[in-house]
Scaffold this motif. Sequence first.
Motif, PDB file in Angstrom:
ATOM      1  N   GLU A  71       0.837  -1.201   0.000  1.00  0.00           N
ATOM      2  CA  GLU A  71       0.000   0.000   0.000  1.00  0.00           C
ATOM      3  C   GLU A  71       0.873   1.253   0.000  1.00  0.00           C
ATOM      4  OE1 GLU A  71      -3.203   2.339   2.885  1.00  0.00           O
ATOM      5  OE2 GLU A  71      -2.212   0.514   3.587  1.00  0.00           O
ATOM      6  N   LEU A  72       1.924   1.248   0.833  1.00  0.00           N
ATOM      7  CA  LEU A  72       2.820   2.403   0.917  1.00  0.00           C
ATOM      8  C   LEU A  72       3.539   2.620  -0.412  1.00  0.00           C
ATOM      9  CD1 LEU A  72       4.292   4.571   2.611  1.00  0.00           C
ATOM     10  CD2 LEU A  72       5.985   2.809   3.184  1.00  0.00           C
ATOM     11  N   LYS A  73       4.094   1.537  -0.993  1.00  0.00           N
ATOM     12  CA  LYS A  73       4.832   1.676  -2.245  1.00  0.00           C
ATOM     13  C   LYS A  73       3.928   2.144  -3.385  1.00  0.00           C
ATOM     14  CE  LYS A  73       8.396  -1.692  -1.036  1.00  0.00           C
ATOM     15  NZ  LYS A  73       9.113  -2.928  -1.413  1.00  0.00           N
ATOM     16  N   GLN A  74       2.684   1.641  -3.405  1.00  0.00           N
ATOM     17  CA  GLN A  74       1.755   2.041  -4.462  1.00  0.00           C
ATOM     18  C   GLN A  74       1.403   3.522  -4.353  1.00  0.00           C
ATOM     19  OE1 GLN A  74      -1.511  -0.699  -4.074  1.00  0.00           O
ATOM     20  NE2 GLN A  74      -0.350  -2.443  -4.842  1.00  0.00           N
ATOM     21  N   ILE A  75       1.180   3.981  -3.125  1.00  0.00           N
ATOM     22  CA  ILE A  75       0.855   5.395  -2.923  1.00  0.00           C
ATOM     23  C   ILE A  75       2.045   6.267  -3.307  1.00  0.00           C
ATOM     24  CG2 ILE A  75       0.507   7.121  -1.111  1.00  0.00           C
ATOM     25  CD1 ILE A  75      -1.473   5.279   0.188  1.00  0.00           C
ATOM     26  N   MET A  76       3.253   5.852  -2.886  1.00  0.00           N
ATOM     27  CA  MET A  76       4.431   6.666  -3.171  1.00  0.00           C
ATOM     28  C   MET A  76       4.795   6.642  -4.652  1.00  0.00           C
ATOM     29  SD  MET A  76       6.872   6.051   0.173  1.00  0.00           S
ATOM     30  CE  MET A  76       8.074   7.259  -0.391  1.00  0.00           C
ATOM     31  N   ALA A  77       4.368   5.613  -5.371  1.00  0.00           N
ATOM     32  CA  ALA A  77       4.643   5.538  -6.802  1.00  0.00           C
ATOM     33  C   ALA A  77       3.762   6.496  -7.607  1.00  0.00           C
ATOM     34  CB  ALA A  77       4.449   4.106  -7.301  1.00  0.00           C
ATOM     35  N   ARG A  82      -3.151  11.015  -5.128  1.00  0.00           N
ATOM     36  CA  ARG A  82      -3.576  10.242  -3.958  1.00  0.00           C
ATOM     37  C   ARG A  82      -3.198  10.939  -2.651  1.00  0.00           C
ATOM     38  NH1 ARG A  82      -2.586   3.949  -4.589  1.00  0.00           N
ATOM     39  NH2 ARG A  82      -4.246   4.048  -3.057  1.00  0.00           N
ATOM     40  N   GLU A  83      -3.222  12.268  -2.642  1.00  0.00           N
ATOM     41  CA  GLU A  83      -2.836  12.985  -1.432  1.00  0.00           C
ATOM     42  C   GLU A  83      -3.794  12.697  -0.282  1.00  0.00           C
ATOM     43  OE1 GLU A  83      -2.202  17.123  -2.070  1.00  0.00           O
ATOM     44  OE2 GLU A  83      -0.257  16.811  -3.034  1.00  0.00           O
ATOM     45  N   GLN A  84      -5.080  12.584  -0.581  1.00  0.00           N
ATOM     46  CA  GLN A  84      -6.038  12.265   0.479  1.00  0.00           C
ATOM     47  C   GLN A  84      -5.749  10.883   1.070  1.00  0.00           C
ATOM     48  OE1 GLN A  84     -10.003  12.724  -1.081  1.00  0.00           O
ATOM     49  NE2 GLN A  84      -9.964  14.951  -0.869  1.00  0.00           N
ATOM     50  N   ASP A  85      -5.391   9.917   0.206  1.00  0.00           N
ATOM     51  CA  ASP A  85      -5.040   8.575   0.697  1.00  0.00           C
ATOM     52  C   ASP A  85      -3.789   8.628   1.566  1.00  0.00           C
ATOM     53  OD1 ASP A  85      -5.965   6.983  -2.450  1.00  0.00           O
ATOM     54  OD2 ASP A  85      -7.168   7.576  -0.721  1.00  0.00           O
ATOM     55  N   ILE A  86      -2.821   9.463   1.152  1.00  0.00           N
ATOM     56  CA  ILE A  86      -1.578   9.584   1.923  1.00  0.00           C
ATOM     57  C   ILE A  86      -1.872  10.112   3.320  1.00  0.00           C
ATOM     58  CG2 ILE A  86       0.604  10.857   2.096  1.00  0.00           C
ATOM     59  CD1 ILE A  86       0.794  10.734  -0.945  1.00  0.00           C
ATOM     60  N   PHE A  87      -2.625  11.202   3.391  1.00  0.00           N
ATOM     61  CA  PHE A  87      -2.919  11.786   4.704  1.00  0.00           C
ATOM     62  C   PHE A  87      -3.766  10.841   5.557  1.00  0.00           C
ATOM     63  CE2 PHE A  87      -0.788  15.604   4.493  1.00  0.00           C
ATOM     64  CZ  PHE A  87      -1.080  16.359   3.369  1.00  0.00           C
ATOM     65  N   ALA A  88      -4.700  10.128   4.913  1.00  0.00           N
ATOM     66  CA  ALA A  88      -5.545   9.187   5.673  1.00  0.00           C
ATOM     67  C   ALA A  88      -4.707   8.055   6.252  1.00  0.00           C
ATOM     68  CB  ALA A  88      -6.652   8.628   4.771  1.00  0.00           C
ATOM     69  N   MET A  89      -3.761   7.538   5.437  1.00  0.00           N
ATOM     70  CA  MET A  89      -2.906   6.452   5.919  1.00  0.00           C
ATOM     71  C   MET A  89      -2.007   6.924   7.065  1.00  0.00           C
ATOM     72  SD  MET A  89      -0.049   4.197   3.843  1.00  0.00           S
ATOM     73  CE  MET A  89       1.091   5.595   3.804  1.00  0.00           C
ATOM     74  N   LEU A  90      -1.395   8.085   6.910  1.00  0.00           N
ATOM     75  CA  LEU A  90      -0.500   8.600   7.948  1.00  0.00           C
ATOM     76  C   LEU A  90      -1.261   8.888   9.236  1.00  0.00           C
ATOM     77  CD1 LEU A  90       1.709  11.029   5.815  1.00  0.00           C
ATOM     78  CD2 LEU A  90       2.337   8.765   6.688  1.00  0.00           C
ATOM     79  N   ALA A  91      -2.487   9.432   9.119  1.00  0.00           N
ATOM     80  CA  ALA A  91      -3.287   9.704  10.319  1.00  0.00           C
ATOM     81  C   ALA A  91      -3.675   8.401  11.016  1.00  0.00           C
ATOM     82  CB  ALA A  91      -4.541  10.500   9.944  1.00  0.00           C
ATOM     83  N   ARG A  92      -3.989   7.371  10.210  1.00  0.00           N
ATOM     84  CA  ARG A  92      -4.346   6.069  10.799  1.00  0.00           C
ATOM     85  C   ARG A  92      -3.154   5.466  11.545  1.00  0.00           C
ATOM     86  NH1 ARG A  92      -5.039   3.309   6.389  1.00  0.00           N
ATOM     87  NH2 ARG A  92      -3.237   1.947   6.562  1.00  0.00           N
TER      88      ARG A  92
END
Length: 474
Positions: A71-77, A82-92
């Motif tokens: 999930e992390l590698k896909q978002i960073m790629a 996917r900024e909303q996904d990034i912030f949601a993952m980091l907040a989680r």
Amino acid sequence: MNIFRTLHRSILILFAVVVVSILALAHISISKIVAEQSRAQQQSHSPALKLITEQLMRPLHISQTLAQAQELKQIMANPQDREQDIFAMLARLNKEFDLNFFIASEINRVQYDSKGRKLELIEGKVDWYFRYKAQPETAMADIGQWQNPQFYIDLKIFDEKGKFLGVFGVGKSLKGFTEVFGQYKNTFGYDFIFVDQNKDITLTSDIELLVQGATFKNLANLPWFQALDEQQQSQSLNNLLLPIKGQESLIAELNIQPFDWTLYLITPLESRQTEISRGFMFSIVTLLVVIFGLFLLIYNLLYYFKKDMQKIKQIDILTELSNRSNMNLKFDELMYEKQSVSLVLVNLDNFKPINETHGRKAGDIVLRQVAQMLQSEVRNSDYLGRWSGEEFIILMPNTGPHEAVDVCQGLCKKLSAMTITTGTTSIQITASFGVSFTAIPRPISEVVSAADDALFTAKRDGRNMVKMQLIKAD
């Protein structure tokens, strides 16, 4: 079940090794020093184990484990969309682990953190990122944010092709460290000093030596270190007895390898306690190293166990092909990569009478041999899996529907020419093929539905044939 038994057995063995190691070290310590004083000193130093494990190793292993997540590698790629996904993952992650997390993207040169903040990574303004990027190390511990100092663990992230995607990291406020260090010092009277490879003091229980502003204090600037000759300064300080702040103190040195840091544990001593404490400190440092090594061993065991469990969950036990869940994931990956795909459903003809006439064991043999044949005949670029009872699925990336039909015609002929032996019985088998295709990202259910319609047509028209059904344009 075999994996569970292996894990259970391995943990019992490791537990036995831990117990034996501790008993052996205790025996050595007792043979060297007075028993009562040894036990008292062991009780006073035992929090050091918890301190290092919880305050340093826990953030390290959390970050190392999360850095492996797809999930992390896909978002960073693909961070731009996917900024909303990034912030949601980091907040989680912040909520789950009570640590500060961040992603520094190489692709769009933006840093995101778990507090919902963005920072542009501009060379000359954000020094740490470009300095770390240029270094060969893939993991680094550092101190940053001088207004509110944080202890950071930074990990470089690469995709499967080795492309650098950026940095994933975890941070923890130094306030928490200084509080723990202060409690330890007040209770036991010992000081901790952590220094990095440049001898800069990164963490310490001595408030006077903490980072001030953006400046580290260096070990070379301490009066007791300056009093050593050049040879002593260049060598290990372990078990060295020195006058520090008017007290005779024994120094224990421990290398914290994941960070390339060195821990100096400074123990004030009275003259008559010197020999006793020297032997005890040696035992404690040895115990720290052994426990840390066993901790890493258990961690790696659980990590590989998790990988094995994931592998089992993705494989159909009978045919040893990818199961339905895994094929769904592969299809989603192809859609994410925006590849065109031909999807083929392969259904064995008249399979139910085989089970009724020859028994389920014979049916299982048929399924296994058909799976082996298909696996040997499909192209290297194709993905084969078991979709349901007597039904298989083939994903053909970057393959047009007519090309897929040609490939399936060959498979259909080879299946019909097969003779499967189940003990004393020989069974002829045929299969019907349903082909569909998508050139744009779609849900797998939509493509399977079209392939299922084609398969129904093949069954209705006499079986042992290939039919194609394209998805109607929206």
